[in-house]
Design an enzyme around this catalytic site. Structure first.
Site, PDB file in Angstrom:
ATOM      1  N   ASP A  50       0.937  -1.295  -0.122  1.00  0.00           N
ATOM      2  CA  ASP A  50       0.038   0.074  -0.029  1.00  0.00           C
ATOM      3  C   ASP A  50       1.015   1.305  -0.036  1.00  0.00           C
ATOM      4  OD1 ASP A  50      -2.441  -1.678   0.036  1.00  0.00           O
ATOM      5  OD2 ASP A  50      -2.463  -1.645   2.447  1.00  0.00           O
ATOM      6  N   TYR A  78       6.038  -8.283   8.438  1.00  0.00           N
ATOM      7  CA  TYR A  78       5.755  -7.078   8.577  1.00  0.00           C
ATOM      8  C   TYR A  78       5.999  -6.440   9.822  1.00  0.00           C
ATOM      9  CZ  TYR A  78       3.186  -7.716   4.388  1.00  0.00           C
ATOM     10  OH  TYR A  78       2.868  -8.195   3.080  1.00  0.00           O
ATOM     11  N   ASP A  92      -6.858   1.846   7.295  1.00  0.00           N
ATOM     12  CA  ASP A  92      -5.412   2.396   7.614  1.00  0.00           C
ATOM     13  C   ASP A  92      -5.627   4.129   7.579  1.00  0.00           C
ATOM     14  OD1 ASP A  92      -5.545   3.574   4.823  1.00  0.00           O
ATOM     15  OD2 ASP A  92      -4.176   2.117   4.002  1.00  0.00           O
ATOM     16  N   ARG A 184      -4.291  -5.128   7.392  1.00  0.00           N
ATOM     17  CA  ARG A 184      -5.218  -4.028   7.842  1.00  0.00           C
ATOM     18  C   ARG A 184      -6.568  -4.788   8.255  1.00  0.00           C
ATOM     19  NH1 ARG A 184      -6.975  -1.351   2.631  1.00  0.00           N
ATOM     20  NH2 ARG A 184      -5.769  -3.139   1.747  1.00  0.00           N
TER      21      ARG A 184
END
Length: 320
Positions: A50, A78, A92, A184
Site C-alpha cells: 500500500d 511486517y 488505514d 489491515r
C-alpha cells in the site's frame, strides 16, 4: 543518450533488486521509477505494498521475471502499528474515520490472548479497498462508488503475531504470514477480539522470504548512482536472479545434458536425486532454470533461462 523518440535507451538487464519502498508511493510508481533509473527493458515487482507502507519490494529485471511467482507465493514479515478506538473506510490512516468505540484501556495480557487467537490458520474477508476483482471490477473501484459487496472469506496462515511495543492505544506488532494476508484486516479482527475498533497507522514490510534480514536499497541510493553512467555502479546493487527460487535440491548437468535441457528436452538426473522440484545448473555454476525430477529419474524443465545461441559454450556442444 536518448533514442529517436526522445526516450532513454533501454538495456537488457537480468537480476533482482531488494528495494526499500518509501511511504507515499504506490508499488507501481516505485517500479516504474526504478526501471527508468536502471534503463531496463523489462522489470516487474513481486507483490504490492500500500502507499502507506514502506519496506521490502523485490523488483525483478529481465529473466528474473520468470521466477517472480516464487516470491509472490512466499511468506512475508511486517511491522505494524495500530490505533485502537477508530475504524476507517480503508482500514488505514489514509482513509476517513467511519466509526469510533470507547472502552477501558487495553491491558497487555488481553492483547497477548487475542494475538494467540489469531495465530495459525485463519479465515479473512478481503477488505473493500483491495485490488481483488469481483464481477470484473476491482473492489477498491466499487468502494470508491460508495458501495459494498459480499466477499467470500479466504484462508491465510499467520505464522507469528507478537507484540513488539505495548501501548494501550497505539501498540506495535510483528507479523509473519502467508501470501494473500491483509494486515489491515488482521488489525481490524484483532480489535474485534478486544471489543473495539482499529486501523493501521504505520506498516513496514521487513522481509519477503527467503530474504529475511537482507539489506534493502533505497530510492535515494539508486538515484545517486544513476546520476553517473548507467552500468557497473547500478548493477552492483543487483542480486543473482536465481536467489528468487526456493532452496530446492540442485541438479548439476554436464555440457551436453545442459544443452539438451536448455532446448526444452528432458535429461537423466544424476544418481541419488529424489523426485520433486529442483534447481538446474550446467557447467561452471551456470543457472539453467527450474525443473522436476520424476520417479523415473528424468529431469524435465519447467522454467528456463533464455540463452543466446551464439553464447552457448563450445564444451556444451561437444559430445552431442
Amino acid at each position: 543518450m536518448s533514442d529517436a523518440g526522445g526516450r532513454r535507451p533501454r538495456r537488457a538487464l537480468d537480476g533482482l533488486l531488494l528495494l526499500d519502498k518509501p511511504t507515499g508511493m504506490t508499488s507501481n510508481a516505485a517500479l516504474q521509477r526504478v526501471k527508468w533509473l536502471f534503463q531496463a527493458r523489462k522489470a516487474g515487482h513481486t507483490g504490492s505494498l500500500d502507499p502507506l507502507a514502506s519496506g521490502m519490494l523485490p523488483i525483478c529485471f529481465g529473466e528474473a521475471t520468470k521466477f517472480a511467482g516464487y516470491l509472490l507465493d512466499a511468506d512475508k514479515v511486517y511491522r505494524v502499528q495500530a490505533r485502537f478506538g477508530v475504524r476507517t473506510d480503508t482500514g488505514d490512516a489514509e482513509g476517513h474515520p467511519v466509526a469510533t468505540r470507547v472502552r477501558d484501556p487495553i491491558l497487555q495480557s488481553e492483547l497477548a490472548a487475542a494475538l494467540v487467537a489469531l495465530t495459525g490458520p485463519i479465515q479473512q474477508i478481503p477488505p473493500m479497498y483491495s485490488a481483488l476483482k469481483q464481477q470484473g471490477q476491482r473492489l477498491y473501484a466499487i468502494a470508491r462508488e460508495g458501495r459494498e459487496v459480499p466477499r467470500d472469506p479466504r484462508p491465510v496462515w499467520i505464522r507469528e503475531f507478537v507484540l513488539e511495543a505495548y501501548d494501550p492505544v497505539t501498540p506495535v506488532f510483528r507479523v509473519r504470514c502467508s501470501k494473500g494476508t491483509y494486515i489491515r484486516t488482521l488489525i481490524e479482527d484483532l480489535a474485534g477480539h478486544l471489543g473495539t475498533l482499529a486501523h493501521v497507522i504505520a506498516l513496514r514490510r521487513l522481509a519477503v522470504e527467503p530474504f529475511g534480514g537482507q539489506a534493502m536499497v533505497s530510492l535515494p541510493e539508486i538515484e545517486a548512482l544513476a546520476a553517473g553512467p548507467a552500468g557497473p555502479a547500478l548493477d552492483s546493487l543487483l542480486r543473482p536472479f536465481q536467489d528468487a527460487v526456493p532452496p530446492w535440491p540442485v541438479v548439476r548437468l554436464d555440457g551436453p545434458a545442459a544443452l539438451r535441457l536448455s532446448r526444452g528436452g528432458p535429461v537423466p538426473a544424476p544418481a541419488g536425486h529424489v523426485p520433486g522440484p529442483v534447481r538446474l545448473y550446467g557447467p561452471g555454476d551456470s543457472f539453467l532454470g527450474v525443473g522436476e525430477v520424476g520417479v523415473d529419474g528424468i529431469a524435465s524443465p519447467r522454467r528456463l533461462v533464455a540463452r543466446d545461441p551464439d553464447e552457448i559454450p563450445a564444451e556444451w556442444v561437444a559430445g552431442l
